[in-house]
Design an enzyme around this catalytic site. Sequence first.
Site, PDB file in Angstrom:
ATOM      1  N   TYR A 147      13.806  34.152  51.968  1.00  0.00           N
ATOM      2  CA  TYR A 147      14.507  33.151  51.148  1.00  0.00           C
ATOM      3  C   TYR A 147      15.879  32.836  51.768  1.00  0.00           C
ATOM      4  O   TYR A 147      16.247  31.661  51.960  1.00  0.00           O
ATOM      5  CB  TYR A 147      14.630  33.728  49.737  1.00  0.00           C
TER       6      TYR A 147
ATOM      7  N   LYS B 187      17.199  29.230  53.650  1.00  0.00           N
ATOM      8  CA  LYS B 187      18.383  28.482  53.200  1.00  0.00           C
ATOM      9  C   LYS B 187      19.389  28.317  54.346  1.00  0.00           C
ATOM     10  O   LYS B 187      20.046  27.283  54.462  1.00  0.00           O
ATOM     11  CB  LYS B 187      19.046  29.221  52.042  1.00  0.00           C
TER      12      LYS B 187
ATOM     13  N   HIS C 114      16.544  37.223  37.310  1.00  0.00           N
ATOM     14  CA  HIS C 114      17.581  37.990  37.986  1.00  0.00           C
ATOM     15  C   HIS C 114      18.073  39.102  37.043  1.00  0.00           C
ATOM     16  O   HIS C 114      17.617  39.216  35.912  1.00  0.00           O
ATOM     17  CB  HIS C 114      18.730  37.068  38.398  1.00  0.00           C
TER      18      HIS C 114
HETATM   19  N1  LIG Z   1      20.266  31.590  40.013  1.00  0.00           N
HETATM   20  C1  LIG Z   1      21.049  32.165  40.916  1.00  0.00           C
HETATM   21  O1  LIG Z   1      21.534  33.279  40.723  1.00  0.00           O
HETATM   22  C2  LIG Z   1      21.416  31.434  42.190  1.00  0.00           C
HETATM   23  C3  LIG Z   1      22.379  32.015  43.025  1.00  0.00           C
HETATM   24  C4  LIG Z   1      22.727  31.364  44.204  1.00  0.00           C
HETATM   25  C5  LIG Z   1      22.136  30.159  44.518  1.00  0.00           C
HETATM   26  N2  LIG Z   1      21.208  29.618  43.693  1.00  0.00           N
HETATM   27  C6  LIG Z   1      20.613  28.337  44.075  1.00  0.00           C
HETATM   28  O2  LIG Z   1      20.909  27.388  43.071  1.00  0.00           O
HETATM   29  C7  LIG Z   1      19.814  26.495  42.932  1.00  0.00           C
HETATM   30  C8  LIG Z   1      19.356  26.452  41.495  1.00  0.00           C
HETATM   31  O3  LIG Z   1      18.910  27.745  41.113  1.00  0.00           O
HETATM   32  P1  LIG Z   1      18.378  28.045  39.645  1.00  0.00           P
HETATM   33  O4  LIG Z   1      18.698  29.443  39.331  1.00  0.00           O
HETATM   34  O5  LIG Z   1      18.802  26.953  38.731  1.00  0.00           O
HETATM   35  O6  LIG Z   1      16.819  27.962  39.888  1.00  0.00           O
HETATM   36  P2  LIG Z   1      15.639  27.492  38.903  1.00  0.00           P
HETATM   37  O7  LIG Z   1      16.037  27.584  37.471  1.00  0.00           O
HETATM   38  O8  LIG Z   1      14.420  28.208  39.348  1.00  0.00           O
HETATM   39  O9  LIG Z   1      15.525  25.972  39.244  1.00  0.00           O
HETATM   40  C9  LIG Z   1      15.011  25.524  40.447  1.00  0.00           C
HETATM   41  C10 LIG Z   1      14.189  24.298  40.191  1.00  0.00           C
HETATM   42  O10 LIG Z   1      13.581  23.928  41.423  1.00  0.00           O
HETATM   43  C11 LIG Z   1      12.458  23.178  41.106  1.00  0.00           C
HETATM   44  N3  LIG Z   1      11.420  23.342  42.117  1.00  0.00           N
HETATM   45  C12 LIG Z   1      10.842  24.485  42.569  1.00  0.00           C
HETATM   46  N4  LIG Z   1       9.884  24.202  43.458  1.00  0.00           N
HETATM   47  C13 LIG Z   1       9.855  22.850  43.565  1.00  0.00           C
HETATM   48  C14 LIG Z   1       9.053  21.939  44.314  1.00  0.00           C
HETATM   49  N5  LIG Z   1       8.093  22.382  45.133  1.00  0.00           N
HETATM   50  N6  LIG Z   1       9.312  20.625  44.179  1.00  0.00           N
HETATM   51  C15 LIG Z   1      10.259  20.162  43.351  1.00  0.00           C
HETATM   52  N7  LIG Z   1      11.043  20.969  42.616  1.00  0.00           N
HETATM   53  C16 LIG Z   1      10.838  22.300  42.714  1.00  0.00           C
HETATM   54  C17 LIG Z   1      11.900  23.664  39.766  1.00  0.00           C
HETATM   55  O11 LIG Z   1      11.643  22.481  39.043  1.00  0.00           O
HETATM   56  P3  LIG Z   1      10.727  22.371  37.721  1.00  0.00           P
HETATM   57  O12 LIG Z   1      11.545  22.998  36.619  1.00  0.00           O
HETATM   58  O13 LIG Z   1      10.572  20.923  37.541  1.00  0.00           O
HETATM   59  O14 LIG Z   1       9.458  23.123  37.997  1.00  0.00           O
HETATM   60  C18 LIG Z   1      13.070  24.484  39.190  1.00  0.00           C
HETATM   61  O15 LIG Z   1      13.478  24.010  37.931  1.00  0.00           O
HETATM   62  C19 LIG Z   1      18.762  26.961  43.918  1.00  0.00           C
HETATM   63  O16 LIG Z   1      18.849  26.186  45.082  1.00  0.00           O
HETATM   64  C20 LIG Z   1      19.117  28.386  44.190  1.00  0.00           C
HETATM   65  O17 LIG Z   1      18.699  28.776  45.478  1.00  0.00           O
HETATM   66  C21 LIG Z   1      20.838  30.212  42.528  1.00  0.00           C
END
Ligand SMILES: NC(=O)c1ccc[n+]([C@@H]2O[C@H](COP(=O)([O-])OP(=O)(O)OC[C@H]3O[C@@H](n4cnc5c(N)ncnc54)[C@H](OP(=O)(O)O)[C@@H]3O)[C@@H](O)[C@H]2O)c1
Length: 307
Positions: free
Chosen positions: A133, A137, A176
């Site tokens: 992962y 990125k 998480h």
């Molecule tokens: N959460 C953390 O602790 C954290 C920390 C650092 C960075 N980040 C980054 O921040 C961003 C948001 O994270 P998050 O925690 O909000 O994640 P999340 O709730 O899992 O949201 C990610 C979204 O990506 C969409 N997705 C996944 N596969 C897809 C595909 N094949 N095509 C189109 N859409 C797709 C999903 O959409 P649907 O809902 O429509 O299925 C999901 O809602 C990510 O890039 C992550 O790497 C997160």
Amino acid sequence: MSRVLVTGGGGFLGSRLVERLGADGHDVVAARRRDYDLTHEADAERLFADARPELVFHLAAEVGGIGANRANPGRYWYANLVMGANVLEQSRLHGVGKLVIAGTVCAYPKHTPVPFREESLWDGYPEETNAPYGVAKKAVLVGAQAYREQYGLDAVFLLPANLYGPGDNFDLETSHVIPALVRKMLEGGDEVVLWGDGSPTREFLYVDDCVEALCLAAERYDGSDPVNLGSGHEISIRDLANLVAEVIGFAGEIRWDESMPNGQPRRSLDASKARELFGWEARTPLRDGLERTVAWYRSTLLERAPA
Ligand SMILES: NC(=O)c1ccc[n+]([C@@H]2O[C@H](COP(=O)([O-])OP(=O)(O)OC[C@H]3O[C@@H](n4cnc5c(N)ncnc54)[C@H](OP(=O)(O)O)[C@@H]3O)[C@@H](O)[C@H]2O)c1
């Protein structure tokens, strides 16, 4: 800029961002996977043709905690790499004015000096459980820098710490650590079992502080260097578990399953660049953020759950 596309706009971070952008008067498209699967080039093309965005936030990702990363190394590598490549290419083809990309703290090498500074990003291989992962990125970061150099695409890349807050993913298969702790302590009875020995440290960023950073970076930052987004507060998982227990009023036993992995030994970010480059600082103390998260979980998921 008024026409804004948020990929992953229905996710945890994305839905808070979409809310904020809407409140600020932008015309926002929150892309959902069921409508546009961004691992498919044709769907990415169709999304950009439909939305015609001036500003894009690329937040779509396949993410999860240690267990989910260990179960899906191939999928997480592929999906995150390909989605990033498709979004970069469509942003170029559609003349997007600004692209803000969410990276991850998982991209840092396993043994980075603490606090992590952006200059250390390439000094080693990430912690094994989340390397596919993190490396995917990091490849998207290289793409953003290369597209800036060759095509003049204004793409910026941010590295948020572990996020938490209302609306987080509370599914124990993929969550998480904070939502997992909250759920286990609210629903788990007299004892909760946690992975590892509790010694690793982490830094947590409240979701709305991250939203603020994304908006400020979109407005004020135009550079190729990746930028950390952190709260500056490093805490061990053991102390975190005790703090969550205190906030919840959990009086049961916390047991550590040392046969399960700890993940990266220490994680804390130096966020001074974000302050210098676009005037951002995290504002929410961990305890306040945890209280809001627990209150949200109680009112939204626990009390409305079918009996
Ligand atoms: N959460 C953390 O602790 C954290 C920390 C650092 C960075 N980040 C980054 O921040 C961003 C948001 O994270 P998050 O925690 O909000 O994640 P999340 O709730 O899992 O949201 C990610 C979204 O990506 C969409 N997705 C996944 N596969 C897809 C595909 N094949 N095509 C189109 N859409 C797709 C999903 O959409 P649907 O809902 O429509 O299925 C999901 O809602 C990510 O890039 C992550 O790497 C997160």
